[in-house]
Scaffold this motif. Structure first.
Motif, PDB file in Angstrom:
ATOM      1  N   GLU A 379       2.826   3.715   8.337  1.00  0.00           N
ATOM      2  CA  GLU A 379       2.467   4.521   9.511  1.00  0.00           C
ATOM      3  C   GLU A 379       1.312   3.889  10.276  1.00  0.00           C
ATOM      4  OE1 GLU A 379       3.596   7.171  11.889  1.00  0.00           O
ATOM      5  OE2 GLU A 379       4.265   7.758   9.879  1.00  0.00           O
ATOM      6  N   LEU A 380       0.306   3.460   9.551  1.00  0.00           N
ATOM      7  CA  LEU A 380      -0.876   2.894  10.193  1.00  0.00           C
ATOM      8  C   LEU A 380      -0.630   1.458  10.668  1.00  0.00           C
ATOM      9  CD1 LEU A 380      -3.710   4.303   7.894  1.00  0.00           C
ATOM     10  CD2 LEU A 380      -2.720   5.287   9.963  1.00  0.00           C
ATOM     11  N   LEU A 381       0.128   0.688   9.898  1.00  0.00           N
ATOM     12  CA  LEU A 381       0.434  -0.681  10.317  1.00  0.00           C
ATOM     13  C   LEU A 381       1.236  -0.703  11.626  1.00  0.00           C
ATOM     14  CD1 LEU A 381       1.326  -2.467   6.954  1.00  0.00           C
ATOM     15  CD2 LEU A 381      -0.576  -3.023   8.491  1.00  0.00           C
ATOM     16  N   ALA A 382       2.113   0.283  11.789  1.00  0.00           N
ATOM     17  CA  ALA A 382       2.907   0.340  13.017  1.00  0.00           C
ATOM     18  C   ALA A 382       2.037   0.568  14.241  1.00  0.00           C
ATOM     19  CB  ALA A 382       3.943   1.459  12.909  1.00  0.00           C
ATOM     20  N   THR A 383       0.857   1.125  14.033  1.00  0.00           N
ATOM     21  CA  THR A 383      -0.058   1.417  15.140  1.00  0.00           C
ATOM     22  C   THR A 383      -0.778   0.164  15.628  1.00  0.00           C
ATOM     23  OG1 THR A 383      -0.411   3.577  14.102  1.00  0.00           O
ATOM     24  CG2 THR A 383      -1.917   2.977  15.857  1.00  0.00           C
ATOM     25  N   VAL A 384      -0.885  -0.852  14.779  1.00  0.00           N
ATOM     26  CA  VAL A 384      -1.683  -2.043  15.129  1.00  0.00           C
ATOM     27  C   VAL A 384      -0.811  -3.275  15.324  1.00  0.00           C
ATOM     28  CG1 VAL A 384      -3.775  -1.184  14.026  1.00  0.00           C
ATOM     29  CG2 VAL A 384      -2.127  -2.501  12.672  1.00  0.00           C
ATOM     30  N   GLN A 385       0.428  -3.068  15.738  1.00  0.00           N
ATOM     31  CA  GLN A 385       1.361  -4.192  15.886  1.00  0.00           C
ATOM     32  C   GLN A 385       0.926  -5.191  16.958  1.00  0.00           C
ATOM     33  OE1 GLN A 385       4.171  -5.069  13.969  1.00  0.00           O
ATOM     34  NE2 GLN A 385       3.026  -3.617  12.716  1.00  0.00           N
ATOM     35  N   LYS A 386       0.099  -4.763  17.904  1.00  0.00           N
ATOM     36  CA  LYS A 386      -0.344  -5.670  18.964  1.00  0.00           C
ATOM     37  C   LYS A 386      -1.461  -6.605  18.505  1.00  0.00           C
ATOM     38  CE  LYS A 386       0.990  -2.698  22.830  1.00  0.00           C
ATOM     39  NZ  LYS A 386       0.533  -1.969  24.059  1.00  0.00           N
ATOM     40  N   LEU A 387      -2.051  -6.327  17.356  1.00  0.00           N
ATOM     41  CA  LEU A 387      -3.090  -7.203  16.824  1.00  0.00           C
ATOM     42  C   LEU A 387      -2.454  -8.459  16.221  1.00  0.00           C
ATOM     43  CD1 LEU A 387      -5.463  -4.709  14.952  1.00  0.00           C
ATOM     44  CD2 LEU A 387      -5.858  -5.805  17.164  1.00  0.00           C
ATOM     45  N   PRO A 388      -3.209  -9.540  16.128  1.00  0.00           N
ATOM     46  CA  PRO A 388      -2.701 -10.714  15.399  1.00  0.00           C
ATOM     47  C   PRO A 388      -2.329 -10.328  13.972  1.00  0.00           C
ATOM     48  CG  PRO A 388      -4.682 -11.273  16.633  1.00  0.00           C
ATOM     49  CD  PRO A 388      -4.526  -9.783  16.743  1.00  0.00           C
ATOM     50  N   LYS A 389      -1.285 -10.933  13.462  1.00  0.00           N
ATOM     51  CA  LYS A 389      -0.743 -10.549  12.165  1.00  0.00           C
ATOM     52  C   LYS A 389      -1.784 -10.585  11.059  1.00  0.00           C
ATOM     53  CE  LYS A 389       3.255 -11.375   9.200  1.00  0.00           C
ATOM     54  NZ  LYS A 389       4.493 -12.196   8.993  1.00  0.00           N
ATOM     55  N   GLN A 391      -4.832  -9.883  11.169  1.00  0.00           N
ATOM     56  CA  GLN A 391      -5.848  -8.832  11.292  1.00  0.00           C
ATOM     57  C   GLN A 391      -5.323  -7.440  10.923  1.00  0.00           C
ATOM     58  OE1 GLN A 391      -7.855  -8.715  15.070  1.00  0.00           O
ATOM     59  NE2 GLN A 391      -8.070 -10.947  15.189  1.00  0.00           N
ATOM     60  N   ARG A 392      -4.000  -7.292  10.891  1.00  0.00           N
ATOM     61  CA  ARG A 392      -3.425  -5.951  10.760  1.00  0.00           C
ATOM     62  C   ARG A 392      -3.792  -5.280   9.439  1.00  0.00           C
ATOM     63  NH1 ARG A 392       2.590  -7.799  12.816  1.00  0.00           N
ATOM     64  NH2 ARG A 392       1.913  -8.538  14.882  1.00  0.00           N
ATOM     65  N   GLU A 393      -3.564  -5.980   8.337  1.00  0.00           N
ATOM     66  CA  GLU A 393      -3.823  -5.389   7.020  1.00  0.00           C
ATOM     67  C   GLU A 393      -5.289  -5.002   6.865  1.00  0.00           C
ATOM     68  OE1 GLU A 393      -2.071  -4.447   4.513  1.00  0.00           O
ATOM     69  OE2 GLU A 393      -0.074  -5.264   4.862  1.00  0.00           O
ATOM     70  N   SER A 394      -6.194  -5.893   7.248  1.00  0.00           N
ATOM     71  CA  SER A 394      -7.623  -5.615   7.066  1.00  0.00           C
ATOM     72  C   SER A 394      -8.074  -4.473   7.964  1.00  0.00           C
ATOM     73  CB  SER A 394      -8.447  -6.876   7.365  1.00  0.00           C
ATOM     74  OG  SER A 394      -8.240  -7.329   8.697  1.00  0.00           O
ATOM     75  N   THR A 395      -7.527  -4.384   9.181  1.00  0.00           N
ATOM     76  CA  THR A 395      -7.899  -3.295  10.092  1.00  0.00           C
ATOM     77  C   THR A 395      -7.461  -1.950   9.529  1.00  0.00           C
ATOM     78  OG1 THR A 395      -7.694  -4.763  12.012  1.00  0.00           O
ATOM     79  CG2 THR A 395      -7.642  -2.391  12.433  1.00  0.00           C
ATOM     80  N   VAL A 396      -6.238  -1.892   9.018  1.00  0.00           N
ATOM     81  CA  VAL A 396      -5.726  -0.645   8.434  1.00  0.00           C
ATOM     82  C   VAL A 396      -6.495  -0.284   7.170  1.00  0.00           C
ATOM     83  CG1 VAL A 396      -3.739   0.358   7.230  1.00  0.00           C
ATOM     84  CG2 VAL A 396      -3.429  -0.790   9.445  1.00  0.00           C
ATOM     85  N   THR A 397      -6.762  -1.276   6.335  1.00  0.00           N
ATOM     86  CA  THR A 397      -7.512  -1.016   5.096  1.00  0.00           C
ATOM     87  C   THR A 397      -8.896  -0.481   5.391  1.00  0.00           C
ATOM     88  OG1 THR A 397      -6.312  -2.763   3.927  1.00  0.00           O
ATOM     89  CG2 THR A 397      -8.414  -2.058   2.986  1.00  0.00           C
ATOM     90  N   ASP A 398      -9.573  -1.063   6.378  1.00  0.00           N
ATOM     91  CA  ASP A 398     -10.918  -0.593   6.752  1.00  0.00           C
ATOM     92  C   ASP A 398     -10.878   0.852   7.249  1.00  0.00           C
ATOM     93  OD1 ASP A 398     -11.968  -3.027   6.077  1.00  0.00           O
ATOM     94  OD2 ASP A 398     -12.100  -3.789   8.142  1.00  0.00           O
ATOM     95  N   MET A 399      -9.854   1.191   8.025  1.00  0.00           N
ATOM     96  CA  MET A 399      -9.743   2.555   8.542  1.00  0.00           C
ATOM     97  C   MET A 399      -9.476   3.545   7.409  1.00  0.00           C
ATOM     98  SD  MET A 399      -9.996   4.645  10.992  1.00  0.00           S
ATOM     99  CE  MET A 399     -10.130   3.509  12.380  1.00  0.00           C
ATOM    100  N   MET A 400      -8.621   3.172   6.467  1.00  0.00           N
ATOM    101  CA  MET A 400      -8.339   4.066   5.340  1.00  0.00           C
ATOM    102  C   MET A 400      -9.587   4.281   4.494  1.00  0.00           C
ATOM    103  SD  MET A 400      -4.426   3.463   4.008  1.00  0.00           S
ATOM    104  CE  MET A 400      -4.494   1.695   3.748  1.00  0.00           C
ATOM    105  N   LYS A 401     -10.377   3.221   4.312  1.00  0.00           N
ATOM    106  CA  LYS A 401     -11.624   3.358   3.563  1.00  0.00           C
ATOM    107  C   LYS A 401     -12.603   4.277   4.296  1.00  0.00           C
ATOM    108  CE  LYS A 401     -11.577  -1.055   1.054  1.00  0.00           C
ATOM    109  NZ  LYS A 401     -12.225  -2.380   0.912  1.00  0.00           N
ATOM    110  N   GLN A 402     -12.644   4.137   5.630  1.00  0.00           N
ATOM    111  CA  GLN A 402     -13.566   4.942   6.421  1.00  0.00           C
ATOM    112  C   GLN A 402     -13.275   6.433   6.266  1.00  0.00           C
ATOM    113  OE1 GLN A 402     -13.623   3.709  10.503  1.00  0.00           O
ATOM    114  NE2 GLN A 402     -15.508   4.764  10.975  1.00  0.00           N
TER     115      GLN A 402
END
Length: 541
Positions: A379-389, A391-402
Motif C-alpha cells: 500500500e505504501l510502496l504504491a504511493t511512492v512510485q514516482k521516486l527513484p527505485k 529510495q522507495r523502500e527506505s522512504t516507506v520504512t522511515d514513514m512506518m517507523k515514524q
C-alpha cells in the motif's frame, strides 16, 4: 454462576497470535469495561464472544455462556441471548426506515406480529425514539443511528450486551448521553454489559470492573479505583479520567478520585495559581481564505453551510469541533476540491484551489477508502512510485517507523484494528508530501499513546510549515494539538480562538481537566496543565 466465562483463549490470524491465554469471567448484571493499546486484541476478543462475528483463524480455548460451551449452543439462542454492537452503525443496520430496523431481527426470529409490535413500542418508548419510527435511517445523525442500533439489539432481549467502541464516531455530548444510557440500562434493566472503549471519562465512574489488555494478553482485572495503581508506570495511565491522572501524577495512591466532582474536591486543597501568559505565536501569512461560503448537496436540500468566512494561516493547526451532522466533514471536502460551493469563495494564496500549486491530501472518516493493496507495505510502496527505485523502500520504512507501524508491514490493511488503519492511512497521505493536510477524525479508534504520536507528528509537520486542518470529536486531542479551535454551529464557524481561551470559555463543550480546574487554575485544559500549575505553586512556595 457466571454468565460468561473465557478459559485459556488463544487465537492466531494467519501466523500472528492475536490472543494469548485469555481467561476471565463476568457475573450477571455486571458492567465491565475492556481497554488497552491500539491493536492489543480487544475487538478480536469481543468477536470471539459472539460466535457469528468470529474471524477466520486458528482458535483454541473455550468460551462458556451460562455454563454451556458457546460452540454447542443453538444458533437461535446465540443470535438473541448475546447482543453485539459494532463501532460503525452504518455497517450493522440494513433497513431503510427506523421501524424496519427495529423489526428486522424479530422478523428473522419468527416473532408473531402482535408480539413484535409490542416489543417495538416498548423499546422505542424506552429510548425516546418513537417519533423517529418512520424516518429514513440515512437522515439520522450519528448519535441517533447508534440509539436506533442499540434499540434494535435490545429488542431481541439479550442477556448480555457486547459493544465495540460504540462512541468512536459521536461528538462529546452525544457520546456522554449514549454512555449514560448504558448505565441506565445496566441499573434499571439489570443488563450485563461488556464494552470496549477508549473514552473512559464517563465509563470508569459507572462500571464495576476494568479489564486491561496488551499484546493479546489480559494483564489486569481490576476495579476503577485500583486500575491506576497497576498503570502508574505505564503510558496508558493517560487513558484514565482526568481526575485519576492528576491524582496519580501528583504522587497520591489511596482513595483515588474518578469523577470530575471528586477531582474538583481533591484539587481544592491547593491554592489558586497565577494565570500563565499564553505564548505569543508567530503569525504567518494567510494561506486559505474562505469568504461568504454557501453549500448544500442539492437544490432541494437546506443549506449545510451558510455565509461562512474564515482565514487559516500557513503552518497553523486549525481544529474544528461541533455536533454530528453539522457540516464539518463537508467543509473539509470543499477545501479538498471534492465538492464546490454554490456561492462564496475558497482561495489558497489568493488563487482558486484548481490553480494552486501546492498538494492537498484528505484523510476521510473511513480510512479503508484509501486502501487498494493486500499488504501495508504494498500500500505504501504504491504511493511512492514516482521516486527513484532505490529510495522507495527506505522512504516507506522511515514513514512506518515514524508512525510505529513496522510490525504491520506484511498485514492486510483491511484486517488490522481501526486505530491501526488510521495510522496506515495517515502514513500513505504523508508520503505525498502535502502542503495542506486535512484530517477527518484522525484519532478515531486510537489509544492514548497513538494519539500522542499523532500530536507529535502534526507538530513536527508544523515546523516544516505544513498546514493541518482537523475535524474531531476528541476534545482532549484538540486541546493538546491545536493552535486555534473553532466550533461549527448553525452553518458557520464561531468562537475561533486559541485552545486555552476556547475551552476555558466553554462550560459544557470543554475538557474534563478544564472543568476540574475552573476557578482555581485559569487556562488549565489538560491534566498535565493542572499538575504543572500545582508544581509551579509548590516551587514558588
Amino acid at each position: 454462576m457466571a454468565i460468561l466465562t473465557v478459559e485459556n483463549l488463544n487465537f492466531y490470524y494467519e501466523e500472528q497470535q492475536v490472543l494469548r491465554d485469555v481467561s476471565f469471567s463476568i457475573m450477571p448484571r455486571e458492567f465491565v469495561t475492556l481497554f488497552g493499546p491500539t491493536g492489543s486484541g480487544k475487538s478480536t476478543l469481543l468477536k470471539m464472544l459472539k460466535r457469528e462475528m468470529r474471524p477466520i483463524g486458528k482458535l483454541s480455548g473455550n468460551v462458556y455462556f451460562s455454563g454451556r460451551k458457546l460452540d454447542d449452543l443453538p444458533a437461535t439462542m446465540t443470535a438473541t441471548a448475546i447482543g453485539y454492537m459494532m463501532q460503525n452503525p452504518d455497517e450493522q443496520m440494513v433497513m431503510e426506515k427506523v421501524w424496519q430496523e427495529l423489526a428486522f431481527g424479530l422478523e428473522n426470529m419468527g416473532v408473531a406480529t402482535e408480539e413484535m409490535q409490542r416489543k417495538i413500542a416498548e423499546v422505542a418508548s424506552f429510548f425516546g425514539i418513537q417519533n423517529w419510527l418512520h424516518d429514513s435511517i440515512s437522515d439520522l445523525s450519528g448519535g441517533q443511528k447508534q440509539l436506533v442500533n442499540l434499540a434494535a439489539v435490545l429488542a431481541m432481549e439479550p442477556e448480555i450486551l457486547l459493544l465495540d467502541e460504540p462512541t468512536s464516531q459521536l461528538d462529546p455530548i452525544a457520546a456522554s448521553e449514549f454512555l449514560t444510557l448504558l448505565d441506565k440500562i445496566n441499573r434499571e434493566l439489570g443488563m450485563t454489559i461488556l464494552i470496549v472503549e477508549h473514552r473512559l471519562e464517563e465509563l470508569l465512574p459507572v462500571c464495576d470492573r476494568v479489564l486491561f489488555m496488551e499484546n493479546g494478553s489480559l494483564l489486569y482485572d481490576s476495579t476503577p479505583k485500583l486500575i491506576g495503581h497497576s498503570l502508574l508506570d505505564h503510558p496508558m495511565l493517560d487513558a484514565l479520567t482526568a481526575a485519576m491522572r492528576v491524582y496519580h501524577k501528583l504522587g497520591f495512591l489511596e482513595n483515588t478520585p474518578i469523577t470530575v466532582r471528586e477531582g474538583m474536591d481533591f484539587i481544592r486543597r491547593y491554592p489558586p495559581a497565577v494565570p500563565p501568559m499564553d505564548p505569543m505565536r508567530k503569525k504567518h501569512p494567510p494561506l486559505i481564505t474562505v469568504k461568504n461560503l454557501y453549500f448544500r448537496y442539492n437544490r432541494k436540500s437546506d443549506d449545510l453551510l451558510a455565509d461562512m468566512s474564515v482565514t487559516i494561516h500557513r503552518g497553523e493547526i486549525f481544529t474544528i469541533v461541533g455536533g454530528n451532522g453539522v457540516g464539518k466533514s463537508s467543509f473539509l471536502k470543499l477545501l479538498a476540491g471534492l465538492h464546490k460551493p454554490y456561492a462564496g469563495k475558497i482561495l489558497m494564496d489568493d488563487v482558486v484551489p484548481a490553480k494552486w500549486k501546492g498538494n492537498i491530501v484528505l484523510l476521510p472518516q473511513n480510512p479503508q477508502a484509501l486502501f487498494m493493496h493486500s499488504t501495508v507495505n504494498e500500500e505504501l510502496l504504491a504511493t511512492v512510485q514516482k521516486l527513484p527505485k532505490e529510495q522507495r523502500e527506505s522512504t516507506v520504512t522511515d514513514m512506518m517507523k515514524q508512525l510505529q507501524i513496522e510490525q504491520l508491514a506484511k498485514r492486510n490493511p483491511f484486517d488490522v484494528s481501526g486505530g491501526e488503519q488510521q495510522k496506515i492511512a495517515l502514513a500513505k497521505l504523508l508520503l505525498h508530501n502535502p502542503a495542506i493536510l486535512l484530517l477527518d477524525e484522525p484519532t478515531k479508534g486510537m489509544d492514548v499513546m497513538s494519539k500522542q504520536e499523532v500530536v507529535q507528528l502534526i507538530q513536527t509537520l508544523q515546523k516544516r510549515n505544513i498546514t493541518t486542518i482537523i475535524v474531531t470529536h476528541d476534545i482532549e486531542f484538540a486541546a493538546e494539538v491545536s493552535t486555534r479551535v473553532g466550533m461549527l454551529f448553525d452553518k458557520s464557524l464561531i468562537a475561533i480562538n486559541n485552545p486555552k481561551t476556547f475551552f476555558t470559555s466553554n462550560r459544557f463543550y470543554t475538557t474534563a481537566a478544564s472543568k476540574i480546574a475552573r476557578g482555581l487554575f485559569p487556562f488549565a485544559i489538560t491534566a498535565d496543565d493542572i499538575v504543572e500549575a500545582v508544581n509551579s505553586n509548590n516551587r514558588r512556595n
